[in-house]
Enzyme design. Structure first.
Site, PDB file in Angstrom:
ATOM      1  N   ASP A   1       0.830  -1.295  -0.015  1.00 14.47           N
ATOM      2  CA  ASP A   1       0.039  -0.193  -0.111  1.00 14.47           C
ATOM      3  C   ASP A   1       0.821   1.054  -0.113  1.00 14.47           C
ATOM      4  O   ASP A   1       1.656   1.326   0.786  1.00 14.47           O
ATOM      5  CB  ASP A   1      -0.977  -0.072   1.283  1.00 14.47           C
ATOM      6  CG  ASP A   1      -1.961  -1.276   1.301  1.00 14.47           C
ATOM      7  OD1 ASP A   1      -2.353  -1.669   0.297  1.00 14.47           O
ATOM      8  OD2 ASP A   1      -2.231  -1.461   2.315  1.00 14.47           O
TER       9      ASP A   1
ATOM     10  N   ASP B   1     -13.815  -5.057  -2.630  1.00 13.09           N
ATOM     11  CA  ASP B   1     -13.569  -4.911  -1.162  1.00 13.09           C
ATOM     12  C   ASP B   1     -15.023  -5.364  -0.404  1.00 13.09           C
ATOM     13  O   ASP B   1     -15.881  -4.506  -0.225  1.00 13.09           O
ATOM     14  CB  ASP B   1     -13.278  -3.714  -0.858  1.00 13.09           C
ATOM     15  CG  ASP B   1     -11.861  -3.091  -1.481  1.00 13.09           C
ATOM     16  OD1 ASP B   1     -11.176  -4.081  -1.665  1.00 13.09           O
ATOM     17  OD2 ASP B   1     -11.656  -2.079  -1.333  1.00 13.09           O
TER      18      ASP B   1
END
Lengths: 257, 200
Positions: A12, A131
């Site tokens: 990330d 997600d």
């Protein structure tokens, strides 16, 4: 001759640094993305994913530079996600050295984007990032956007089926409930998504113990993505592969030359 | 010098970098003369068969490939760049196969497999005559495709299985091809590239 289960390290990235949080919050610095990518490459990781969580234009430009520098020295597939809203965004990332892109929010807002990208570059470049979290939708799993902060009311199974029909080449299934907890992948969610698609499925969110990786394969995952267990040295890439190899799961073992 | 044919397809930057590890100069080009005269020509390719053939025809790629082979100049096709070397393909066109460059007589058709695309690292079983897999016979390479050739062509073949067996590489004199991506196959892929650049 069997297709190996892929081990994917996810970085990330925000403003040129790797960060990691729990349930997408409480971010802490985890290192330099290019250095980490090169290290994981040396350790035998099968793919790398950069998820750009920058909120600014400058942050996005920095990520392009990270992709460019990584692609120059690591010769394994590289996926980039985060903030992709158009065919032009995809083109820019592919030119920088990405092999695949992952999309989420923009595809939910405008599903035709999936077909636009697949028509131009082929479905193999397109990873649908789902997600999802447990919620009161038909299947019990709801799609979220904005890094898990916003619910959509959309059922995760129905959305996966629709997106696969539109032309995605792969599904990256992130459990928002399990993300960063190291309590294990969401096996129920993997099993449910697997039942509705023949597209390759990457399990993400919750990797902790070595047994967790095996359990996700048993539930139907074709690839296993993890971030914090690798970033914080809980497991090395080779530990996961050796464990899986010992337990008769097909993995690509590095050959010393 | 190695020329990588640019016909609007794929991540050419990593191919350029990977072939440069062989020590030879590498250019990404759609220029006819450069592509014709380079020591080796790499034909990459991602996306659909028809889109690749259209892109290839727009730069006169089919003629460049044929002319090079006639002139005994090496060509390496990668992924769809391998598939388009066959005489026809059935991607999105099952009842009326599309014409390829036609270096090899054969069809590229959908793999029968439970999960598609065939995406990830798989092993390769090579013919004893292989030059390109020397020293990397037991390693895995990175694949991403749904269509493949299933009948042997050329002098030496390598095979891989996903659902069914298919041709994962061909070595046929001046023309070679891989269904996998050597430029994305880590150290084994770089070793394959080195074997090819040494062979030309």
């Amino acid at each position: 001759m069997t297709l190996s289960v892929r081990i994917i390290a996810c970085l990330d990235v925000t403003d040129g640094r790797v960060v990691k949080g729990v349930n997408f919050t409480n971010l802490v610095d985890a290192g330099d993305p290019v250095e980490m990518a090169a290290l994981y490459g040396t350790e035998g990781v099968d793919e790398l994913t950069f998820l750009d969580i920058s909120a600014s234009v400058i942050g996005r430009e920095t990520t392009l530079d990270v992709v460019r520098r990584t692609a120059e020295q690591v010769f394994i597939p590289l996926t980039v996600g985060g903030g992709i809203r158009s065919v032009e965004d995809v083109d820019r990332l592919l030119r920088a050295g990405a092999d695949k892109v992952s999309i989420n929010t923009a595809a939910i807002e405008r599903p035709e984007l999936i077909a636009e990208i697949a028509d131009k570059f082929g479905s193999q470049v397109l990873v649908l990032s789902v997600d999802a979290r447990r919620a009161r939708t038909e299947s019990g799993f709801e799609v979220t956007t904005h890094g898990g902060r916003e619910g959509t009311g959309i059922d995760a199974l129905a959305w996966t089926e629709k997106a696969c029909a539109l032309g995605v080449g792969e599904i990256l299934l992130n459990s928002m409930d399990a993300d960063g907890t190291r309590a294990g992948y969401d096996i129920g969610m993997i099993t449910a998504i697997r039942s509705v698609t023949k597209t390759p499925l990457i399990a993400s969110g919750g990797a902790g113990a070595l047994e967790d990786f095996a359990a996700a394969i048993d539930a139907g995952a074709d690839a296993l993505l993890a971030a914090s267990v690798f970033h914080f040295g809980i497991h090395r890439i080779g530990d996961v592969k050796t464990y899986l190899n010992t337990h008769n799961y097909p993995v690509r073992m590095s050959v010393t030359r | 010098m190695i020329a990588i044919l640019d016909y609007g397809s794929g991540n050419l930057r990593s191919a350029e970098r990977a072939f440069a590890t062989s020590g030879l100069d590498v250019v990404v080009t759609s220029d006819r003369d450069v592509a014709l005269n380079a020591k080796g020509l790499v034909v990459p390719g991602v996306g659909a068969f028809a889109a690749c053939m259209n892109g290839l025809n727009a730069v006169g790629g089919a003629e460049i490939i044929r002319e090079r082979i006639t002139n005994e100049r090496p060509v390496l096709g990668i992924c769809i760049g391998m598939q388009i070397l066959f005489s026809h393909g059935t991607e999105h066109s099952e009842n009326a196969p599309l014409a390829g460059v036609g270096i090899w007589d054969g069809e590229v058709s959908l793999l029968e497999a439970p999960i598609l695309p065939h995406m990830g690292w798989n092993s390769v079983e090579s013919d004893a005559q292989t030059v390109l897999f020397q020293g990397i016979e037991n390693e895995s390479f990175y694949f991403v495709h749904s269509y493949a050739a299933k009948k042997a062509v050329g002098k030496a073949q390598s095979w891989t299985k996903h659902g069914e067996k298919f041709v994962s590489a061909v070595e046929d004199g001046y023309v070679s091809a891989t269904q996998f991506h050597p430029e994305k196959s880590g150290d084994a892929g770089l070793a394959f590239i080195k074997n090819w650049t040494k062979s030309i």
